[in-house]
Enzyme design. Structure first.
Site, PDB file in Angstrom:
ATOM      1  N   TYR A  40      42.062 -16.349  -9.330  1.00  0.00           N
ATOM      2  CA  TYR A  40      42.744 -16.719  -8.084  1.00  0.00           C
ATOM      3  C   TYR A  40      42.185 -17.941  -7.393  1.00  0.00           C
ATOM      4  O   TYR A  40      42.652 -18.324  -6.331  1.00  0.00           O
ATOM      5  CB  TYR A  40      42.706 -15.534  -7.096  1.00  0.00           C
ATOM      6  CG  TYR A  40      43.781 -14.520  -7.388  1.00  0.00           C
ATOM      7  CD1 TYR A  40      44.297 -14.389  -8.660  1.00  0.00           C
ATOM      8  CD2 TYR A  40      44.293 -13.715  -6.384  1.00  0.00           C
ATOM      9  CE1 TYR A  40      45.274 -13.464  -8.940  1.00  0.00           C
ATOM     10  CE2 TYR A  40      45.273 -12.785  -6.647  1.00  0.00           C
ATOM     11  CZ  TYR A  40      45.754 -12.670  -7.936  1.00  0.00           C
ATOM     12  OH  TYR A  40      46.726 -11.757  -8.205  1.00  0.00           O
TER      13      TYR A  40
ATOM     14  N   LYS B 239      38.878  -5.636 -18.714  1.00  0.00           N
ATOM     15  CA  LYS B 239      39.659  -5.893 -19.938  1.00  0.00           C
ATOM     16  C   LYS B 239      38.742  -6.606 -20.921  1.00  0.00           C
ATOM     17  O   LYS B 239      39.081  -7.632 -21.520  1.00  0.00           O
ATOM     18  CB  LYS B 239      40.894  -6.748 -19.583  1.00  0.00           C
ATOM     19  CG  LYS B 239      41.879  -6.960 -20.708  1.00  0.00           C
ATOM     20  CD  LYS B 239      42.739  -5.763 -21.015  1.00  0.00           C
ATOM     21  CE  LYS B 239      43.601  -6.000 -22.224  1.00  0.00           C
ATOM     22  NZ  LYS B 239      44.412  -4.822 -22.607  1.00  0.00           N
TER      23      LYS B 239
ATOM     24  N   ASP C   5      44.816  -1.616 -18.449  1.00  0.00           N
ATOM     25  CA  ASP C   5      46.174  -1.118 -18.735  1.00  0.00           C
ATOM     26  C   ASP C   5      46.199   0.409 -18.742  1.00  0.00           C
ATOM     27  O   ASP C   5      47.088   1.039 -18.160  1.00  0.00           O
ATOM     28  CB  ASP C   5      46.779  -1.710 -20.030  1.00  0.00           C
ATOM     29  CG  ASP C   5      45.744  -2.139 -21.055  1.00  0.00           C
ATOM     30  OD1 ASP C   5      44.541  -1.908 -20.823  1.00  0.00           O
ATOM     31  OD2 ASP C   5      46.143  -2.694 -22.093  1.00  0.00           O
TER      32      ASP C   5
ATOM     33  N   ASP D 165      44.135  -6.908  -7.215  1.00  0.00           N
ATOM     34  CA  ASP D 165      45.356  -7.197  -6.465  1.00  0.00           C
ATOM     35  C   ASP D 165      46.497  -6.315  -6.966  1.00  0.00           C
ATOM     36  O   ASP D 165      47.198  -5.646  -6.193  1.00  0.00           O
ATOM     37  CB  ASP D 165      45.700  -8.691  -6.638  1.00  0.00           C
ATOM     38  CG  ASP D 165      46.827  -9.141  -5.722  1.00  0.00           C
ATOM     39  OD1 ASP D 165      47.238  -8.358  -4.850  1.00  0.00           O
ATOM     40  OD2 ASP D 165      47.296 -10.280  -5.890  1.00  0.00           O
TER      41      ASP D 165
HETATM   42 MG    MG Z   1      48.630  -8.609  -3.260  1.00  0.00          MG
END
Ligand code: MG
Ligand code: NAI
Length: 335
Positions: free
Chosen positions: A125, A174, A207, A231
C-alpha cells in the site's frame, strides 16, 4: 480533564456520521474539545491541497484524531489521504475489532469476537515503484516488508492479547508463494511469538483464513497480518457481524492515533441520512479507551448494544426504518 481532539468530517457519508457521533459523545460529559480540520476532497476545494499543513499541525499537537472516511479515486488520480496520514504519523498498528451484536442482519448473531491487527505502513500500500509502462501494457509495484515493521506489529498483537486477556494470535500470511515478503513477516512473527509462551500462536495461509472465517469464525481471537491482507480480511470480518456499519478501526502510532470506521465514504448512500453511525461510534469508543477512559468506552458500547437490543431507530442496513440521527439519539438516550 479537558482533552482536545482533531475532528475530520470527511467525504460522502462522513459529515452525517460525524454529526451523529459527536451528538452521542456530547451526551457523555467527557470534557472533550473538538478542533475541526480538513483533509481529502473537502480540503482540496477549500484550501487547494489534499492534506493542509494546519491539519497535520492539529493532529501533531492533539495526538488524537477522530476521522470520517475520505474518498480516494479508483485507478487514477491522487493517492489515498488515509494511507498518507498513516505514513506521515507512522501509525503502524491498524486495530479492527469485529464482534457479534444483537439484531443485525448477520449470519453470526453470536460467537464472533475477534480483532484484526493489520500492519499499516508497509507492503503493497505504500505505492513504491508504482508505474505503468509508456505503452500502457505493463504495470509494476514494489512491495517492501521489513524486520522492524514486522516485529513491531506482531509485538503489538501479542501485547494486545496480554492486555485484553485474549488467548490466541493467528499469524496470517502467504509465505508459500510470496516467499521473500510474507516469508520475512512469518519468520519474524515466529521469533516474537516465542517470547509470549502463555499465548497460543498459530499460522494460517490467507486464502484458507478467508474460508475458515466464513465457516468457523469463533476459532479466531486476534489475527495479525500484513497491510493488504488485513484490509481485505477486516471487511470480511465486518460482513460476518452484520456489515460495515458496525466495524471500527484505530490507527495507532507512538506519537499519534487516528480513530475511524473500517468503511469508506459510501457514495451510494451519501446525503440520504441513512448511514449507520455505529462504526464511527465504536471507533470513538476505541478512542476513549486510548484516552484512558475505559469506563466511558464501556458505557458507550453498552448504549449501542442496548439500542440494538431494543431495535430502536435502527438504520436500514440493520433492517430498521430509522436514520443516522434518530439512531444516534436513541443511543444517546441510553448513555
Ligand atoms: Mg478497507
Ligand atoms: P464503502 O465502505 O464506502 O461502501 C461499501 C458498501 O457498504 C456500500 O454499499 C455502502 O453503502 C455500505 N456502507 C458503508 N458504510 C456504511 C454505513 N456506515 N452504513 C450503512 N452502509 C454502509 O466502500 P467503497 O464503496 O468501496 O469505497 C467508497 C470510497 O471510500 C472510496 O473512495 C474508497 O477509497 C474510500 N474508502 C475510505 C476509507 C477510509 O477513509 N478509511 C476506507 C475504505 C474506503
Amino acid at each position: 480533564m479537558t482533552q482536545t481532539i482533531t475532528v475530520i468530517r470527511g467525504d460522502g457519508i462522513g459529515p452525517e456520521i460525524m454529526d451523529a457521533t459527536l451528538h452521542v459523545l456530547d451526551a457523555m460529559d467527557l470534557g472533550l474539545q473538538y478542533e475541526d480540520a480538513d483533509a481529502g476532497l473537502v480540503a482540496l476545494e477549500k484550501h487547494g491541497e489534499l492534506l493542509p499543513q494546519a491539519t497535520m499541525d492539529s493532529i501533531r499537537k492533539n495526538r488524537v484524531a477522530l476521522k470520517s472516511p475520505l474518498t480516494t479515486p479508483v485507478g487514477e488520480g491522487f493517492s489515498s489521504i488515509n494511507v498518507e496520514l498513516r505514513k506521515r504519523f507512522d501509525l503502524y498498528a491498524n486495530v479492527r475489532p469485529a464482534k457479534s451484536f444483537p439484531n443485525t442482519k448477520s449470519r453470526f448473531p453470536s460467537g464472533v469476537d475477534l480483532i484484526t491487527v493489520r500492519e499499516n505502513t508497509e507492503g503493497a500500500y505504500i505505492g513504491e515503484g508504482q508505474s505503468v509502462s509508456e505503452d500502457g501494457a505493463t504495470a509494476t509495484l514494489t512491495q517492501k516488508i521489513t524486520r522492524k515493521g514486522s516485529e513491531r506489529i506482531v509485538r503489538y498483537a501479542f501485547d494486545l492479547a496480554r492486555k485484553t486477556g485474549r488467548k490466541k494470535v493467528t499469524v496470517v500470511h502467504k509465505a508459500n508463494i510470496l516467499k521473500s515478503t510474507s516469508g520475512l513477516f512469518l519468520k519474524v512473527a515466529r521469533e516474537v511469538a516465542a517470547q509470549y509462551p502463555e499465548i497460543q500462536c498459530n499460522e494460517m495461509i490467507v486464502d484458507n483464513t478467508c474460508m475458515q472465517l466464513v465457516m468457523r469464525p469463533e476459532q479466531f481471537d486476534i489475527i495479525v497480518t500484513t497491510n493488504l491482507f488485513g484490509d481485505i480480511i477486516s471487511d470480511l470480518c465486518a460482513g460476518l457481524v452484520g456489515g460495515l456499519g458496525l466495524a471500527p478501526g484505530a490507527n495507532i502510532g507512538t506519537d499519534a492515533a487516528i480513530f475511524e470506521a473500517v468503511h469508506g465514504s459510501a457514495p451510494d448512500i451519501a446525503g440520504k441520512g441513512i448511514a449507520n453511525p455505529c462504526a464511527l461510534l465504536l471507533g470513538a469508543a476505541q478512542m476513549l479507551d486510548h484516552l484512558g477512559l475505559p469506563e466511558k468506552a464501556t458505557r458507550l458500547r453498552e448504549a449501542i448494544v442496548a439500542t440494538l437490543e431494543a431495535k430502536d431507530s435502527l438504520t436500514p442496513d440493520l433492517g430498521g426504518t430509522g436514520n443516522t440521527m434518530s439512531f444516534a439519539k436513541a443511543i444517546a438516550s441510553r448513555i
